[in-house]
Design an enzyme around this catalytic site. Structure first.
Site, PDB file in Angstrom:
ATOM      1  N   GLU A  37     -17.008  12.349  -2.083  1.00 22.13           N
ATOM      2  CA  GLU A  37     -15.972  11.241  -2.269  1.00 22.13           C
ATOM      3  C   GLU A  37     -16.779  10.148  -2.827  1.00 22.13           C
ATOM      4  O   GLU A  37     -16.481   9.185  -3.581  1.00 22.13           O
ATOM      5  CB  GLU A  37     -15.350  10.931  -0.840  1.00 22.13           C
ATOM      6  CG  GLU A  37     -14.066  11.895  -0.610  1.00 22.13           C
ATOM      7  CD  GLU A  37     -13.163  11.894  -1.931  1.00 22.13           C
ATOM      8  OE1 GLU A  37     -13.100  10.872  -2.412  1.00 22.13           O
ATOM      9  OE2 GLU A  37     -12.663  12.946  -1.832  1.00 22.13           O
ATOM     10  N   TYR A 117      -9.926   3.659   0.978  1.00 18.96           N
ATOM     11  CA  TYR A 117      -9.662   4.792   0.275  1.00 18.96           C
ATOM     12  C   TYR A 117     -10.501   5.986   0.713  1.00 18.96           C
ATOM     13  O   TYR A 117     -10.187   6.974   1.089  1.00 18.96           O
ATOM     14  CB  TYR A 117      -9.924   4.875  -1.425  1.00 18.96           C
ATOM     15  CG  TYR A 117     -10.211   6.337  -2.087  1.00 18.96           C
ATOM     16  CD1 TYR A 117      -8.909   7.125  -2.124  1.00 18.96           C
ATOM     17  CD2 TYR A 117     -11.362   6.659  -2.271  1.00 18.96           C
ATOM     18  CE1 TYR A 117      -8.893   8.282  -2.617  1.00 18.96           C
ATOM     19  CE2 TYR A 117     -11.510   8.102  -2.511  1.00 18.96           C
ATOM     20  CZ  TYR A 117     -10.268   8.708  -2.785  1.00 18.96           C
ATOM     21  OH  TYR A 117     -10.347  10.162  -3.015  1.00 18.96           O
ATOM     22  N   ASP A 135      -5.863   6.502  -4.491  1.00 18.83           N
ATOM     23  CA  ASP A 135      -7.099   6.132  -5.607  1.00 18.83           C
ATOM     24  C   ASP A 135      -6.203   5.607  -6.900  1.00 18.83           C
ATOM     25  O   ASP A 135      -4.938   5.408  -7.045  1.00 18.83           O
ATOM     26  CB  ASP A 135      -7.884   7.363  -5.728  1.00 18.83           C
ATOM     27  CG  ASP A 135      -7.219   8.460  -6.331  1.00 18.83           C
ATOM     28  OD1 ASP A 135      -6.098   8.449  -6.900  1.00 18.83           O
ATOM     29  OD2 ASP A 135      -8.118   9.324  -7.092  1.00 18.83           O
ATOM     30  N   CYS A 194       5.869  17.439 -16.247  1.00 15.82           N
ATOM     31  CA  CYS A 194       5.596  16.680 -14.817  1.00 15.82           C
ATOM     32  C   CYS A 194       6.804  16.982 -13.816  1.00 15.82           C
ATOM     33  O   CYS A 194       7.844  17.187 -14.160  1.00 15.82           O
ATOM     34  CB  CYS A 194       5.549  15.221 -15.181  1.00 15.82           C
ATOM     35  SG  CYS A 194       5.410  14.279 -13.402  1.00 15.82           S
ATOM     36  N   CYS A 200      11.506  10.249 -11.471  1.00 17.58           N
ATOM     37  CA  CYS A 200      10.584   9.277 -11.853  1.00 17.58           C
ATOM     38  C   CYS A 200      11.118   7.998 -12.523  1.00 17.58           C
ATOM     39  O   CYS A 200      11.883   8.132 -13.704  1.00 17.58           O
ATOM     40  CB  CYS A 200       9.501   9.760 -12.707  1.00 17.58           C
ATOM     41  SG  CYS A 200       8.369   8.687 -13.236  1.00 17.58           S
TER      42      CYS A 200
HETATM   43  S1  SF4 Z   1       5.244   8.714 -15.865  1.00 15.65           S
HETATM   44 FE1  SF4 Z   1       6.477   9.902 -14.255  1.00 15.65          FE
HETATM   45  S2  SF4 Z   1       7.281  11.416 -15.129  1.00 15.65           S
HETATM   46 FE2  SF4 Z   1       5.873  10.668 -16.508  1.00 15.65          FE
HETATM   47  S3  SF4 Z   1       4.053  11.862 -15.893  1.00 15.65           S
HETATM   48 FE3  SF4 Z   1       4.115  10.203 -14.661  1.00 15.65          FE
HETATM   49  S4  SF4 Z   1       5.036  10.541 -12.758  1.00 15.65           S
HETATM   50 FE4  SF4 Z   1       5.466  12.151 -14.231  1.00 15.65          FE
END
Ligand code: SF4
Length: 317
Positions: A37, A117, A135, A194, A200
């Protein structure tokens, strides 16, 4: 409210795409995890994994061996990694915690070089406690996922707590870290692959969340003297903040006819212009280092770069 399906999707992604092969993820040795770390702060994973981590642990396999070592030897193994205060703090911490790396966050935070952290990372990745970790990579993912444009660090930690998957906190944190490193990149994040894309809030304009203040650099011009006798070079122990405790060339006033070379060097926020000059008198207390041993001495990457010019300019005596 926490979206359970997002947490599950994140863990499923980690299972198939996470960096499980990193050596500090395959060990339960808390001291080894702690060393990793500290090394990983400001340093690329590959350099730590392939070079510095194995070399360091081969020489200091336990916290006791590190505690008993001379600081010079620790610096020598750290040479080229930069941010040398990390090596000094690692050594100091080993001496303060010979019995073992503390279990409690509040005890970890009392040790030199361990901030929130690192303390959380040791507790989560090493001791497998139910704590969140933030982080730079995780911060970016969280800001985008929750749509946080400007947010204080302590608020971000609260979001991390809120999102923490308490049934598998360690892998959840590692998954977020890997997602930030591999998918949710500062530029051109790969939202289409993702696992968090459904929820998101930042995916339509992800780069909105990573606009940085322009970095401010400090330019410095430094003059160093090269004195070589019997194939040994004169170095002094630096008192200056930049390379405190490491061996550096002595500072000189520039004299044109003794000029060897000028080169550029970047170090943290400094943009340095370094000029080297022959000298044949010494005003500082010095340590003589055999040129063949220079690569094993506790020198900075700046001095290493300068050493290249000693031989190029044939000043060896
Ligand atoms: S912006 Fe949102 S959807 Fe796009 S990679 Fe990052 S976390 Fe995933």
């Amino acid at each position: 409210m926490v979206n359970k399906s997002a947490q599950n999707a994140l863990l499923a992604w980690y299972e198939t795409d996470g960096r499980h092969e990193l050596p500090w993820r395959k060990t339960d040795n808390i001291y080894h995890i702690y060393v990793s770390e500290i090394m990983l702060q400001q340093t690329q994973v590959n350099r730590v994994r392939d070079e510095y981590y194995p070399k360091f642990l081969a020489r200091f396999p336990t916290i006791e061996t590190l505690a008993e070592a001379e600081l010079d030897e620790v610096f020598a193994l750290w040479s080229g990694l930069g941010y040398y205060s990390r090596a000094r703090n690692l050594h100091k911490t080993a001496q303060l915690a010979r019995g073992g790396v503390p279990y409690e966050q509040k005890e970890l935070l009392k040790l030199p070089g361990i901030g929130q952290y690192t303390a959380s990372a040791i507790c989560s990745f090493g001791y497998r406690q139910n704590v969140s970790v933030v982080d730079t990579n995780i911060a970016r993912v969280l800001k985008r996922y929750f749509g946080l444009l400007a947010v204080q660090d302590k608020t971000l930690w609260k979001y991390a707590d809120r999102f923490l998957n308490r049934s598998d906190a360690r892998d959840h944190n590692l998954a977020l870290m890997d997602l930030g490193s591999l998918v949710c990149l500062p530029k051109n994040p790969q939202c289409e692959v993702c696992p968090l894309r459904l929820e998101c809030k930042g995916k339509d304009e992800p780069e909105l969340y990573t606009r940085k203040k322009k970095k401010e650099y400090e330019s410095l011009e430094l003059f160093y003297g090269v004195y070589i006798k019997n194939k040994k070079v004169a170095l002094k122990i630096s008192e200056e903040k930049l390379y405190k405790g490491m061996l550096v060339l002595p500072s000189v006033d520039p004299i044109e006819e003794n000029f060897i070379a000028t080169f550029k060097h970047s170090y943290t926020k400094y943009r340095l212009t370094i000029s080297l000059y022959h000298i044949n008198e010494l005003y500082d207390e010095v340590v003589w280092i055999d040129l063949n041993e220079l690569k094993n001495a506790p020198i900075s990457s700046l001095t290493k770069k300068a050493a290249h010019f000693f031989s190029l300019n044939d000043v060896l005596i």
